[in-house]
Design a protein around this motif. Structure first.
Motif, short mmCIF file in Angstrom:
data_model
loop_
_atom_site.label_atom_id
_atom_site.label_comp_id
_atom_site.label_asym_id
_atom_site.label_seq_id
_atom_site.Cartn_x
_atom_site.Cartn_y
_atom_site.Cartn_z
N VAL A 107 -35.55 39.60 -57.41
CA VAL A 107 -34.66 39.04 -58.44
C VAL A 107 -34.78 39.84 -59.73
CG1 VAL A 107 -34.30 37.02 -59.91
CG2 VAL A 107 -34.56 36.73 -57.46
N THR A 108 -36.00 40.24 -60.08
CA THR A 108 -36.19 41.05 -61.29
C THR A 108 -35.45 42.38 -61.16
OG1 THR A 108 -38.37 40.08 -61.59
CG2 THR A 108 -37.92 42.09 -62.79
N GLY A 109 -35.52 43.02 -60.01
CA GLY A 109 -34.78 44.26 -59.80
C GLY A 109 -33.28 44.03 -59.87
N SER A 110 -32.83 42.91 -59.34
CA SER A 110 -31.40 42.59 -59.38
C SER A 110 -30.92 42.37 -60.81
CB SER A 110 -31.11 41.33 -58.56
OG SER A 110 -31.43 41.53 -57.23
N VAL A 111 -31.78 41.81 -61.64
CA VAL A 111 -31.40 41.58 -63.04
C VAL A 111 -31.12 42.92 -63.73
CG1 VAL A 111 -32.31 40.80 -65.27
CG2 VAL A 111 -32.50 39.34 -63.26
N TYR A 112 -31.93 43.94 -63.45
CA TYR A 112 -31.67 45.25 -64.04
C TYR A 112 -30.30 45.78 -63.63
CZ TYR A 112 -36.46 45.69 -65.73
OH TYR A 112 -37.64 45.52 -66.39
N PHE A 113 -29.95 45.63 -62.35
CA PHE A 113 -28.63 46.07 -61.90
C PHE A 113 -27.52 45.29 -62.58
CE2 PHE A 113 -30.83 47.64 -57.96
CZ PHE A 113 -30.52 48.97 -58.17
N ILE A 114 -27.70 44.00 -62.73
CA ILE A 114 -26.67 43.17 -63.37
C ILE A 114 -26.51 43.54 -64.83
CG2 ILE A 114 -26.14 40.80 -64.07
CD1 ILE A 114 -27.43 39.92 -61.39
N VAL A 115 -27.62 43.76 -65.53
CA VAL A 115 -27.54 44.16 -66.94
C VAL A 115 -26.84 45.51 -67.06
CG1 VAL A 115 -28.94 44.88 -68.93
CG2 VAL A 115 -29.51 42.80 -67.70
N ALA A 116 -27.14 46.45 -66.16
CA ALA A 116 -26.47 47.75 -66.20
C ALA A 116 -24.96 47.58 -65.99
CB ALA A 116 -27.04 48.67 -65.11
#
Length: 168
Positions: A69-78
């Motif tokens: 989920v933490t990794g997915s948050v980075y993609f979403i923010v990008a």
């Protein structure tokens, strides 16, 4: 192999309590019990063991899902940054660059520079997301414990084979 008793009292790793199988019977010897009572006890112990294995797997998977989920948050923010920044910020910055360098004859230079800056920023955030995803591991303790349990159940009380975990 960790015992269920260790897990039931906490072993310092922050895992919750799980039911344990008693290692000795305080009510009497096995010779005094009927076959039905022994089967009932064995069924209860196997059921408790299976529940403990599922609890261990669930606890390990929860930790790994949090990393995902933490990794997915980075993609979403990008993605949000790129989508919101394109219509407003990029045009304003490109026009500012054109005015600063007096490129009124070639206004596309400012837009090209801004495009590459936004692309590099999104690439950096995507890189951080990929690094987080690469840290996700399989629930190794649950897998090892399940293998040990299966080896113990398959041995059927053979004394010549000690309960050693099988390494594949």
């Amino acid at each position: 192999m960790t015992s269920a008793r260790e897990n039931s009292h906490g072993n310092g790793s922050g895992l919750p309590r799980v039911p344990s199988i008693p290692l000795s019977d305080d009510t009497g010897s096995a010779a005094d019990q009927s076959i039905g009572a022994l089967v009932k006890d064995a069924t209860t112990h196997v059921s408790t063991l299976v529940r403990a294995e599922f609890e261990l797997a669930k606890n390990e998977l929860v930790g790994e899902v949090k990393k995902g989920v933490t990794g997915s948050v980075y993609f979403i923010v990008a993605l949000v940054l790129v989508l919101l920044f394109i219509p407003f910020g990029l045009v304003a910055i490109a026009l500012g660059i054109n005015d600063t360098f007096d490129w009124e004859d070639h206004p596309w230079w400012g837009f090209l520079i801004v495009f590459f800056l936004a692309f590099l920023g999104a690439g950096a955030l995507a890189f951080l997301g990929i690094r987080k995803f690469k840290r996700i591991r399989a629930p190794q303790r649950a897998i090892d414990s399940a293998k040990d349990t299966m080896a113990a159940l398959r041995s059927r009380g053979d004394d010549e084979h000690e309960l050693e975990p099988r390494r594949v």
